[in-house]
Design an enzyme around this catalytic site. Structure first.
Site, PDB file in Angstrom:
ATOM      1  N   HIS A  16      -5.968   2.963  -3.595  1.00 54.10           N
ATOM      2  CA  HIS A  16      -5.982   3.224  -2.152  1.00 54.10           C
ATOM      3  C   HIS A  16      -6.366   4.698  -1.915  1.00 54.10           C
ATOM      4  O   HIS A  16      -5.837   5.323  -1.029  1.00 54.10           O
ATOM      5  CB  HIS A  16      -4.572   2.905  -1.628  1.00 54.10           C
ATOM      6  CG  HIS A  16      -4.423   2.747  -0.156  1.00 54.10           C
ATOM      7  ND1 HIS A  16      -5.308   2.050   0.634  1.00 54.10           N
ATOM      8  CD2 HIS A  16      -3.452   3.198   0.697  1.00 54.10           C
ATOM      9  CE1 HIS A  16      -4.882   2.080   1.894  1.00 54.10           C
ATOM     10  NE2 HIS A  16      -3.767   2.774   1.963  1.00 54.10           N
TER      11      HIS A  16
ATOM     12  N   HIS B  78       3.669  -2.036   3.161  1.00 49.37           N
ATOM     13  CA  HIS B  78       3.752  -0.693   2.565  1.00 49.37           C
ATOM     14  C   HIS B  78       5.103  -0.555   1.862  1.00 49.37           C
ATOM     15  O   HIS B  78       6.142  -0.614   2.532  1.00 49.37           O
ATOM     16  CB  HIS B  78       3.606   0.365   3.660  1.00 49.37           C
ATOM     17  CG  HIS B  78       2.321   0.238   4.426  1.00 49.37           C
ATOM     18  ND1 HIS B  78       2.172  -0.664   5.449  1.00 49.37           N
ATOM     19  CD2 HIS B  78       1.129   0.862   4.283  1.00 49.37           C
ATOM     20  CE1 HIS B  78       0.928  -0.584   5.912  1.00 49.37           C
ATOM     21  NE2 HIS B  78       0.273   0.336   5.227  1.00 49.37           N
TER      22      HIS B  78
ATOM     23  N   ASP C 137       0.821  -1.218   0.000  1.00 52.50           N
ATOM     24  CA  ASP C 137       0.000   0.000   0.000  1.00 52.50           C
ATOM     25  C   ASP C 137       0.851   1.264   0.000  1.00 52.50           C
ATOM     26  O   ASP C 137       2.038   1.239   0.355  1.00 52.50           O
ATOM     27  CB  ASP C 137      -0.850   0.061   1.279  1.00 52.50           C
ATOM     28  CG  ASP C 137      -1.969  -0.952   1.304  1.00 52.50           C
ATOM     29  OD1 ASP C 137      -1.957  -1.902   0.496  1.00 52.50           O
ATOM     30  OD2 ASP C 137      -2.861  -0.791   2.158  1.00 52.50           O
ATOM     31  N   ASP C 138       0.183   2.343  -0.337  1.00 54.79           N
ATOM     32  CA  ASP C 138       0.665   3.734  -0.139  1.00 54.79           C
ATOM     33  C   ASP C 138       1.695   4.220  -1.157  1.00 54.79           C
ATOM     34  O   ASP C 138       2.093   5.372  -1.117  1.00 54.79           O
ATOM     35  CB  ASP C 138       1.226   3.958   1.272  1.00 54.79           C
ATOM     36  CG  ASP C 138       0.193   3.805   2.367  1.00 54.79           C
ATOM     37  OD1 ASP C 138      -0.959   3.461   2.048  1.00 54.79           O
ATOM     38  OD2 ASP C 138       0.535   4.019   3.546  1.00 54.79           O
TER      39      ASP C 138
HETATM   40 NI    NI Z   1      -2.492   3.178   3.563  1.00 53.82          NI
END
Ligand code: NI
Length: 212
Positions: A67, A159, A17-18
């Site tokens: 996201h 992440h 993610d991210d």
């Molecule tokens: Ni996040």
């Protein structure tokens, strides 16, 4: 031999993610060396600045998902704001890829309301293994958290904006491969197990169903 092994082995979906971020290419190098596929839940405002990385992720057979644009808690936002977050991010990703996909969503912080789910128009992918990589920023801890919590059908949260996550994830992959795991995207995990992803529904894992 367990029933699941007979049917087709242990599957696990690693998710990042991210990003994309400055370490994503190093992760992609490591995944390519190992022949491993993963899923990237990209934040729109980062994807905007990393068009080459977005294209590389797609080209190398990983799954691109989204996201939101700038990572808000969706349950506190108006319907208009939620739609803006999702549509803007879909548009950025599609612009880079020249596609017209409706990307899967991971809601930031795993936060949602019943109402949020009713308006997103996408399946919501949560997770079943939380590595807490953002908290520890230690590659051995990331590796150990993945390996100790892994199970057949797990969706693992990480992440790719932390350098330590890249090292920890690659070490864990080498260990889990020895244990017979196959690394698949979120779509592939559900497809292999005959489970259809439905808009507005939540997904945490996909354990063996006997169909794969
Ligand atoms: Ni996040």
């Amino acid at each position: 031999m367990t029933a699941s092994a007979k049917k087709g082995g242990k599957l696990i979906a690693l998710t990042f993610d991210d990003g994309p971020g400055p370490y994503t290419n190093r992760l992609l190098d490591g995944l390519a060396e190992r022949g491993v596929k993963a899923t990237f839940f990209m934040v729109g405002q980062n994807a905007k600045n990393y068009s080459d990385t977005v294209r590389r992720v797609y080209r190398e057979g990983h799954q691109i998902a989204q996201h939101t644009y700038d990572h808000p808690t969706l349950s506190t936002k108006s319907d208009e704001q939620v739609h803006w977050q999702l549509d803007t991010t879909d548009d950025i990703l599609n612009g880079h890829l020249g596609m017209n996909f409706n990307y899967l969503l991971r809601p930031p912080y795993g936060d949602y309301s019943k109402h949020t789910l009713s308006i997103i128009g996408k399946p919501a992918i949560i997770w079943s293994v939380d590595t807490l990589d953002w908290k520890y920023r230690n590659s051995n801890t990331v590796r150990d958290n993945i390996v100790s919590d892994a199970f057949d059908g797990a969706i693992v949260l990480m992440h790719d904006i932390h350098s330590t996550t890249i090292d920890g994830a690659l070490m864990a992959i080498d260990i889990l491969k020895e244990q017979g795991y196959e690394f698949v995207t979120v779509n592939e995990l559900h497809r292999r197990r005959g489970r259809t992803l439905v808009n507005g529904e939540l997904y945490y894992s996909c354990k063996p169903t006997g169909t794969d």
